[in-house]
Design a protein around this motif. Structure first.
Motif: not given
Length: 299
Positions: A78-79, A84-85, A197-204, A206-215
């Motif tokens: 969700f984050t 991201g976009p 591609m830039f938008m996909i990479a940036f959103t990915l 953000v997903l990894l960063a947010a996943l680290g925070g969530a975990m």
């Protein structure tokens, strides 16, 4: 001796897993967009705040406690989809082709905005939601007690690393991202939509960063200032591994985590500076990081 070293190593791997999520997101964004996103740590803490808030709501609402597990991943997703976009298409896209100083200033301004936004939405009190960790319980192996949640974090980090490599090497989108990384101008000439591609990479990222925070939330909780601390540590890890290197981020995360845990147990006074002493030692020998290499710059 062994009974002392094994718990230290397990603690280090669990810490490395959390560091890896945010560091690999940072290095992925840099490898594609060629931007060091100073606001990356704030996205980590936002993911933590969202996950903690959702977890506490699930418990307060009397819903099954096991729902807190998918809530961690869904909160990160969700984050990423929310921020991201939007961030990439507005502030970040405006910085493409600008100097590094402009990029750092813009992302630092974004960092300040996101930090204030967190205080407005979530307040200034610490939030601690340890339901997932409590549900998994503990295990005793060879007379040593381990938190099962820590072991799960290590497994998740390995799965994410393997998944990223498979995504980049096997999927069509991953191969397009690799082409953009190799040569942006040639990719555009071949008809690749680099903006997408830039938008996909940036959103990915953000997903990894947010996943680290969530975990991280079930083990450490979340409090104001978490984003800044995490960002500095992520930069150190990315520099040690080599900017843009996914495998380098994984190896550097383990090195930094081991140094930090050893400092906590044997030299507490060096706890805060241990990761940066390691970074200094590596960069003195390998200025581009362990897996990095110098590259010709177009002018």
């Amino acid at each position: 001796m062994l009974q002392t070293l094994i718990p230290l190593f397990v603690d280090a791997l669990a810490n490395a897993a959390l560091i890896f999520f945010v560091a690999v997101g940072l290095t992925l964004v840099f490898s594609v967009l060629r931007i060091l996103n100073v606001a990356h740590g704030s996205l980590y803490s936002i993911g933590a705040y969202v996950a903690a808030s959702v977890g506490l709501w699930i418990v307060a609402a009397g819903l099954p406690a096991w729902l807190t597990f998918p809530a961690l991943v869904l909160s990160a997703a969700f984050t990423a989809l929310l921020f991201g976009p939007v961030i990439e298409r507005t502030l970040i896209r405006w910085t493409y082709g600008k100097s590094e100083a402009v990029q750092v200033l813009v992302t630092f301004g974004l960092f300040l905005i996101l930090e204030d936004l967190q205080r407005m939405v979530f307040g200034v009190q610490s939030i601690y939601a340890d339901t997932p960790m409590a549900l998994l319980g503990i295990s005793e192996i060879g007379g040593i007690v381990y938190l099962n949640y820590q072991l799960a974090l290590i497994g998740l980090a390995v799965a994410v690393l393997i998944g990223l490599r498979l995504f980049i090497r096997r999927s069509r989108t991953g191969k397009l991202l690799a082409a953009v990384v190799a040569d942006r101008e040639v990719s555009q000439a071949m008809g690749i939509d680099t903006n997408k591609m830039f938008m996909i990479a940036f959103t990915l990222g953000v997903l990894l960063a947010a996943l680290g925070g969530a975990m991280a939330t079930p083990t450490t909780g979340v409090a104001p200032g978490l984003g800044a601390d995490t960002m500095v540590l992520a930069f150190a890890v990315a520099a040690i591994g080599g900017l843009g290197q996914v495998e380098g981020a994984a190896v550097a995360s383990v090195i930094v985590a081991v140094a930090k845990v050893l400092a906590i147990y044997y030299a507490p006074a060096l706890d805060a500076v241990a990761p940066y002493l390691v970074m200094l030692a590596v960069l003195l020998v390998r200025p581009y990081g362990l897996f990095g290499a110098g590259a010709t710059r177009r002018i």
